[in-house]
Structure formats: C-alpha cells, structure tokens
Design a protein around this motif. Structure first.
Motif, PDB file in Angstrom:
ATOM      1  N   ASP A  41      40.189  24.531   6.520  1.00  0.00           N
ATOM      2  CA  ASP A  41      38.694  24.806   6.867  1.00  0.00           C
ATOM      3  C   ASP A  41      38.183  24.703   8.303  1.00  0.00           C
ATOM      4  OD1 ASP A  41      38.638  26.246   4.482  1.00  0.00           O
ATOM      5  OD2 ASP A  41      37.607  24.339   3.338  1.00  0.00           O
ATOM      6  N   HIS A  42      37.868  23.247   8.534  1.00  0.00           N
ATOM      7  CA  HIS A  42      36.927  22.961   9.700  1.00  0.00           C
ATOM      8  C   HIS A  42      38.157  22.221  10.850  1.00  0.00           C
ATOM      9  CE1 HIS A  42      33.786  22.063  11.988  1.00  0.00           C
ATOM     10  NE2 HIS A  42      33.988  20.719  12.072  1.00  0.00           N
ATOM     11  N   ALA A  43      38.780  20.904  10.370  1.00  0.00           N
ATOM     12  CA  ALA A  43      39.536  20.377  11.115  1.00  0.00           C
ATOM     13  C   ALA A  43      41.099  20.713  11.034  1.00  0.00           C
ATOM     14  CB  ALA A  43      39.096  18.818  11.242  1.00  0.00           C
ATOM     15  N   ASP A  44      41.845  19.905  11.810  1.00  0.00           N
ATOM     16  CA  ASP A  44      43.442  19.956  11.558  1.00  0.00           C
ATOM     17  C   ASP A  44      43.773  18.879  10.523  1.00  0.00           C
ATOM     18  OD1 ASP A  44      43.507  22.040  13.490  1.00  0.00           O
ATOM     19  OD2 ASP A  44      43.478  20.495  15.111  1.00  0.00           O
ATOM     20  N   GLY A  45      42.860  17.938  10.076  1.00  0.00           N
ATOM     21  CA  GLY A  45      43.244  17.116   9.359  1.00  0.00           C
ATOM     22  C   GLY A  45      42.058  15.953   9.076  1.00  0.00           C
ATOM     23  N   GLY A  46      42.510  14.803   8.455  1.00  0.00           N
ATOM     24  CA  GLY A  46      41.267  13.668   8.175  1.00  0.00           C
ATOM     25  C   GLY A  46      42.012  12.839   7.559  1.00  0.00           C
ATOM     26  N   PHE A  47      41.110  12.004   7.545  1.00  0.00           N
ATOM     27  CA  PHE A  47      41.513  10.484   6.575  1.00  0.00           C
ATOM     28  C   PHE A  47      40.119   9.987   6.429  1.00  0.00           C
ATOM     29  CE2 PHE A  47      41.532   9.096  11.237  1.00  0.00           C
ATOM     30  CZ  PHE A  47      40.728   8.126  11.239  1.00  0.00           C
ATOM     31  N   THR A  48      40.315   8.857   5.267  1.00  0.00           N
ATOM     32  CA  THR A  48      39.102   8.138   5.083  1.00  0.00           C
ATOM     33  C   THR A  48      39.353   6.745   5.289  1.00  0.00           C
ATOM     34  OG1 THR A  48      38.847   9.691   3.174  1.00  0.00           O
ATOM     35  CG2 THR A  48      37.736   7.455   3.002  1.00  0.00           C
ATOM     36  N   PHE A  49      38.537   5.992   5.846  1.00  0.00           N
ATOM     37  CA  PHE A  49      38.541   4.634   6.387  1.00  0.00           C
ATOM     38  C   PHE A  49      37.346   4.005   5.946  1.00  0.00           C
ATOM     39  CE2 PHE A  49      38.358   1.118   9.716  1.00  0.00           C
ATOM     40  CZ  PHE A  49      39.388   0.515   9.169  1.00  0.00           C
ATOM     41  N   GLN A  50      37.262   2.744   5.111  1.00  0.00           N
ATOM     42  CA  GLN A  50      35.983   1.944   4.946  1.00  0.00           C
ATOM     43  C   GLN A  50      34.948   2.936   4.253  1.00  0.00           C
ATOM     44  OE1 GLN A  50      34.959  -0.266   8.343  1.00  0.00           O
ATOM     45  NE2 GLN A  50      36.540  -1.748   7.987  1.00  0.00           N
ATOM     46  N   ARG A  51      35.493   3.837   3.618  1.00  0.00           N
ATOM     47  CA  ARG A  51      34.513   4.723   2.624  1.00  0.00           C
ATOM     48  C   ARG A  51      34.060   5.871   3.545  1.00  0.00           C
ATOM     49  NH1 ARG A  51      31.473   0.045  -0.270  1.00  0.00           N
ATOM     50  NH2 ARG A  51      33.087  -0.878  -1.389  1.00  0.00           N
ATOM     51  N   GLN A  52      34.255   5.880   4.782  1.00  0.00           N
ATOM     52  CA  GLN A  52      33.733   7.110   5.594  1.00  0.00           C
ATOM     53  C   GLN A  52      34.901   8.167   5.968  1.00  0.00           C
ATOM     54  OE1 GLN A  52      32.111   4.581   8.714  1.00  0.00           O
ATOM     55  NE2 GLN A  52      30.283   5.352   8.374  1.00  0.00           N
ATOM     56  N   ARG A  53      34.435   9.201   6.194  1.00  0.00           N
ATOM     57  CA  ARG A  53      35.542  10.292   6.185  1.00  0.00           C
ATOM     58  C   ARG A  53      35.371  10.787   7.540  1.00  0.00           C
ATOM     59  NH1 ARG A  53      37.642  13.105   1.555  1.00  0.00           N
ATOM     60  NH2 ARG A  53      38.379  15.040   2.042  1.00  0.00           N
ATOM     61  N   TYR A  54      36.764  10.675   8.362  1.00  0.00           N
ATOM     62  CA  TYR A  54      36.757  11.021   9.695  1.00  0.00           C
ATOM     63  C   TYR A  54      37.714  12.449   9.814  1.00  0.00           C
ATOM     64  CZ  TYR A  54      35.562   6.313  10.878  1.00  0.00           C
ATOM     65  OH  TYR A  54      34.876   5.182  10.885  1.00  0.00           O
ATOM     66  N   GLU A  55      37.726  13.224  10.817  1.00  0.00           N
ATOM     67  CA  GLU A  55      38.386  14.492  10.865  1.00  0.00           C
ATOM     68  C   GLU A  55      39.268  14.256  12.141  1.00  0.00           C
ATOM     69  OE1 GLU A  55      35.326  18.081   9.989  1.00  0.00           O
ATOM     70  OE2 GLU A  55      34.883  16.816  11.655  1.00  0.00           O
ATOM     71  N   TYR A  56      40.307  14.927  12.180  1.00  0.00           N
ATOM     72  CA  TYR A  56      41.437  14.732  13.188  1.00  0.00           C
ATOM     73  C   TYR A  56      41.570  15.997  13.767  1.00  0.00           C
ATOM     74  CZ  TYR A  56      45.885  14.679  15.681  1.00  0.00           C
ATOM     75  OH  TYR A  56      46.769  14.970  16.714  1.00  0.00           O
ATOM     76  N   PHE A  57      41.495  16.275  15.063  1.00  0.00           N
ATOM     77  CA  PHE A  57      41.529  17.658  15.808  1.00  0.00           C
ATOM     78  C   PHE A  57      43.102  17.406  16.612  1.00  0.00           C
ATOM     79  CE2 PHE A  57      37.174  17.295  14.785  1.00  0.00           C
ATOM     80  CZ  PHE A  57      36.785  18.777  14.299  1.00  0.00           C
ATOM     81  N   ASP A  58      43.978  18.486  16.624  1.00  0.00           N
ATOM     82  CA  ASP A  58      45.145  18.599  17.486  1.00  0.00           C
ATOM     83  C   ASP A  58      44.723  18.483  18.859  1.00  0.00           C
ATOM     84  OD1 ASP A  58      47.128  18.189  15.337  1.00  0.00           O
ATOM     85  OD2 ASP A  58      46.988  20.349  15.150  1.00  0.00           O
ATOM     86  N   PRO A  59      45.477  17.971  19.596  1.00  0.00           N
ATOM     87  CA  PRO A  59      45.203  18.331  21.219  1.00  0.00           C
ATOM     88  C   PRO A  59      45.340  19.772  21.551  1.00  0.00           C
ATOM     89  CG  PRO A  59      47.452  17.176  20.924  1.00  0.00           C
ATOM     90  CD  PRO A  59      46.583  17.444  19.386  1.00  0.00           C
ATOM     91  N   LYS A  60      44.170  19.956  22.717  1.00  0.00           N
ATOM     92  CA  LYS A  60      44.344  21.131  23.355  1.00  0.00           C
ATOM     93  C   LYS A  60      45.726  21.326  24.194  1.00  0.00           C
ATOM     94  CE  LYS A  60      39.464  21.823  22.604  1.00  0.00           C
ATOM     95  NZ  LYS A  60      38.695  20.461  22.473  1.00  0.00           N
TER      96      LYS A  60
END
Length: 143
Positions: A41-60
């Motif tokens: 959907d939105h980002a290339d990936g993501g992870f959850t750390f300390q109950r917060q969600r983060y998005e990972y975007f591939d390098p341009k």
C-alpha cells in the motif's frame, strides 16, 4: 548486541525475511532485533519497535541508504473532515490496518514473584525488617 552478531550477518539490501537491529536513543530502552514486514500500500516495508510502528522506504536511484519514518496518524486535517466522517468501507479497513496495525495495546503482566520481590525491596519494608532483627538480637547481644 551479542545475539545479532552471532546469529545474523549484515545485508547489502533489504528484502523479505530481514531483521533490523534497532538502536534507541540513550536512556530510551534496549536495542532489539525486529522483523521487517512488507505490504503493497504505502511504504516498501515497516517494523514495530517499542509499540510504535515505523515505515521503511527503499533508496531512490541516487541514494545508497533507504529511509525509516515513524508512521504518523492523520491528525492535521481540518475539523470538518472528522465531523463529516461516516466510517470506513471494507477495503479501507484492511489497508489502514496494514499501515497502522491493530488498535490493540498488550501490556505484559508481571508475575507474582516479580511483584513480591519489588514489594519486599521498598525502603519501608527493608527498614521494618532491619528494626525487627535489631529488636530480636537485643536480648542476645551483651554490652
């Protein structure tokens, strides 16, 4: 840490099945290995750390390193947007759940032994035990 250096090796690119070693700021918790998940959907990936969600975007094309951003809730819209909202449709629910995660907070319950240990090491209890032992030993110690 040790587990990361023994069981994992550095990767040149991020792919499915990767784990990330997340190092928090000083005095903000411990480093942790977290699995990277992917969605379309939105980002290339993501992870959850300390109950917060983060998005990972591939390098341009002109960059070597990707970007990690905290997933932000849409709170900057005008108030009329929220007042006119009529709920979500089925496909919107699934895509938003993929992006933001379940609206659930799981708190780890301490065991009885942990609670008991914490209770026994409070200053008042330590003083009471010390005073009781001193009172009991008063008859056995001669001047």
């Amino acid at each position: 840490g040790f587990k990361a250096s023994m069981l994992f090796s550095p990767a040149s690119r991020v792919s499915e099945g990767c784990y990330l070693l997340v190092q928090p700021q000083p005095h903000r918790g411990q480093a942790q290995l977290v699995p990277l998940w992917f969605n379309d959907d939105h980002a290339d990936g993501g992870f959850t750390f300390q109950r917060q969600r983060y998005e990972y975007f591939d390098p341009k094309e002109d960059e070597e390193v990707g970007e990690v951003r905290l997933v932000k809730s849409p709170v900057d819209n005008e108030i009329s947007t929220y007042l006119q909202a009529r709920g979500l449709r089925g496909h919107e629910v699934d895509s938003l759940r993929d992006r933001f995660g379940d609206n659930r907070l799981q708190v780890q319950m301490p065991t009885f032994v942990q609670c008991y240990r914490d209770q026994l090491t409070t200053p008042l209890v330590v003083f009471q035990i010390f005073a009781t032992l001193l009172w009991a030993a008063d008859d056995f110690i001669s001047y």
